[in-house]
Design an enzyme around this catalytic site. Structure first.
Site, PDB file in Angstrom:
ATOM      1  N   GLY A   1      -5.398  25.604  31.636  1.00  0.00           N
ATOM      2  CA  GLY A   1      -4.003  26.046  31.686  1.00  0.00           C
ATOM      3  C   GLY A   1      -3.364  26.264  30.335  1.00  0.00           C
ATOM      4  O   GLY A   1      -3.774  27.134  29.576  1.00  0.00           O
TER       5      GLY A   1
ATOM      6  N   GLY B   1       0.930  19.314  46.376  1.00  0.00           N
ATOM      7  CA  GLY B   1       0.554  20.670  45.943  1.00  0.00           C
ATOM      8  C   GLY B   1      -0.454  20.679  44.803  1.00  0.00           C
ATOM      9  O   GLY B   1      -0.767  21.722  44.243  1.00  0.00           O
TER      10      GLY B   1
ATOM     11  N   LYS C   1     -15.427  25.870  34.135  1.00  0.00           N
ATOM     12  CA  LYS C   1     -14.699  25.738  32.871  1.00  0.00           C
ATOM     13  C   LYS C   1     -15.631  25.247  31.756  1.00  0.00           C
ATOM     14  O   LYS C   1     -15.564  25.735  30.628  1.00  0.00           O
ATOM     15  CB  LYS C   1     -13.532  24.763  33.035  1.00  0.00           C
ATOM     16  CG  LYS C   1     -12.423  25.305  33.935  1.00  0.00           C
ATOM     17  CD  LYS C   1     -11.446  24.192  34.245  1.00  0.00           C
ATOM     18  CE  LYS C   1     -10.274  24.643  35.079  1.00  0.00           C
ATOM     19  NZ  LYS C   1      -9.484  23.502  35.563  1.00  0.00           N
TER      20      LYS C   1
END
Ligand SMILES: NC(=O)c1ccc[n+]([C@@H]2O[C@H](COP(=O)([O-])OP(=O)(O)OC[C@H]3O[C@@H](n4cnc5c(N)ncnc54)[C@H](OP(=O)(O)O)[C@@H]3O)[C@@H](O)[C@H]2O)c1
Length: 436
Positions: A141, A194, A212
């Site tokens: 991110g 979430g 990743k």
């Protein structure tokens, strides 16, 4: 290498995908035009947005004039300069990226799966078409780890890259560690907040981290590390007592992604690991990510931050967009994330040498430890510590937690299959590697 440079006052962006990340990207493009143009020298215009279902309600207002379900409306539009792919998955994302690059569009993607599996191929298409392909958002991110590896730290030879690169599994492990939560309960909570999807496989079985790590190791070691080269274990087998015993022994349990380079060989692995409590990585909790790189000049560098979510991921996507936009008028733009096609040998997991935590259920009687130690010793494995827990007194069974000095994985696996045959051993409940 040269480019056809269009004299545009604004750079047109085609956005493919308007989900979690797409909305974050669109919001910033629509709301903060002047701030962005002051950084790039040119305005960024959200020219087209592609979704699967144009009638779906959205938590953003997009003019119906620019929304489409037809990829060609973006790919074949000559006014679009940069395509942002935030659809996810392989199909149709991969073919859309290839088409976009072939049409001379720069591409920014957050799609770790497509980059990990097809990075070299996509990079070749980008090179052939003199356009850029950037994918900072695909790993961790908001943490600019790919840029750091390929820009300020590029002069280094890296020996090791490791970290906590999946926020969902780290959230679950943190809940298990601090609240004694069972895996299933911690997963449900992560889903209700979430952080985890309804099908959590990608996160809890470590596929996401494998993609990743394959990207990180490829860029750090300047060689191709395919997802198939990465050994993988998920976090489903961890039990609350593992966290309790680990703590007593001075460790935290984290799902660690590690890639080591030894000469011309690479070993890459993702699995739950015991990490000394005073290590910085052991303190990375919740949905946070951290990546530690070890280079010959820079030493150890630790990057820490939010590894997923709408805004952190949009931050990385837009960083790449701005990077391309600010270089578009320059001749000789070169991707800093060029995916090297050298291949190194892969060191199999059997050759891993590390310390081990082994939790077993045994009959609570004299001489059990001696029998186990004899088998371990015969395979060259020496015991570092033993915890004995009177866990099942009514059944006259106890839990033994053994930690070893460094030993080879293959020897440990062989020894434990012999230990498992002992009458006094009811169960080998868990084996976790210890990483210093
Ligand atoms: N979410 C994160 O925190 C995060 C973090 C880092 C990286 N990423 C990566 O970012 C990418 C996007 O993730 P996300 O969470 O934003 O996904 P998402 O919420 O599921 O959104 C996907 C979007 O793509 C559209 N789409 C899907 N299939 C399509 C198709 N065949 N044709 C046209 N449009 C299609 C969907 O359209 P509809 O809206 O019409 O269904 C939706 O707008 C993935 O590669 C993911 O790995 C995500």
């Amino acid at each position: 290498m040269s480019y056809v440079v269009k004299d545009l006052s604004e750079i047109n962006i085609g956005l493919m995908g308007l989900g979690i990340v797409g909305v974050g990207v669109a919001r910033r493009l629509l709301s903060d035009k002047s701030q962005i143009s002051s950084k790039t020298g040119r305005g960024l215009n959200l020219a087209r947005v592609m979704v699967r279902d144009i009638n779906k309600p959205r938590d953003i207002q997009i003019s119906p004039d620019i929304i489409t379900a037809e990829p060609e409306d973006i790919i074949s539009d000559p006014s679009i300069d940069i395509i942002v792919e935030v659809i996810g998955g392989i199909d149709p994302a991969k073919s859309l990226i290839v088409k976009a690059l072939t049409q001379g569009k720069h591409v920014v993607t957050a799609n770790k799966e497509v980059v990990a599996k097809y990075g070299p191929e996509l990079h070749r298409v980008a090179m052939d078409n003199h356009v850029n392909l950037l994918y900072e958002a695909s790993v961790c991110g908001a943490i600019p780890v790919l840029s750091v590896l390929t820009n300020p730290l590029l002069s280094n030879t890296f020996r090791n890259v490791r970290g906590i690169i999946n926020g969902t599994s780290n959230y679950i492990l943190t809940d298990m560690a601090y609240n004694n939560a069972h895996f299933d309960i911690a997963l449900k909570e992560a889903q209700s907040l979430g952080y985890a999807e309804s099908d959590p496989t990608n996160d809890v079985d470590s596929f996401d981290a494998v993609y990743k790590l394959s990207i990180l190791a490829s860029l750090a070691f300047r060689c191709r590390v395919s997802p198939d080269d990465v050994y993988r274990e998920g976090i489903r087998e961890l039990k609350s007592q593992d966290f309790q015993y680990a703590r007593e022994l001075g460790y935290a349990i984290k799902c660690l992604a590690v890639a080591d380079r030894k000469g011309d060989a690479v070993q890459a692995r993702v699995y739950p690991a015991l990490i000394p409590i005073d290590n910085m990585i052991a303190k990375v909790d919740g949905v946070y990510n951290a990546v530690e790189v070890s280079g010959d000049l820079c030493g150890q560098v630790l990057l820490h931050g939010l590894g997923a979510g709408r805004e952190p991921t949009a931050s990385a996507v837009l960083g790449d967009v701005i990077q391309i936009a600010s270089q578009m008028s320059k001749d000789g733009l070169r991707s800093q994330f060029d995916y090297i096609e050298n291949t190194y040998n892969v060191i199999p997991i059997d050759d891993l040498e590390t310390r081990y935590y082994i939790r077993l259920v045994v009959t609570d009687t004299a001489g059990v430890l001696a029998q186990i130690a004899k088998i371990l010793g015969s395979k060259g494995i020496s015991i570092a510590s033993v915890l004995q827990k009177d866990t099942f007194p009514e059944e006259q069974k106890a839990e033994l937690v053994i930690t070893t000095h460094p030993a080879y994985e293959a020897s440990v696996q062989k020894a434990l299959s012999e230990v498992n045959e002992l009458d006094v051993v009811s169960d080998i409940s868990n084996i976790i590697r210890i990483e210093g």
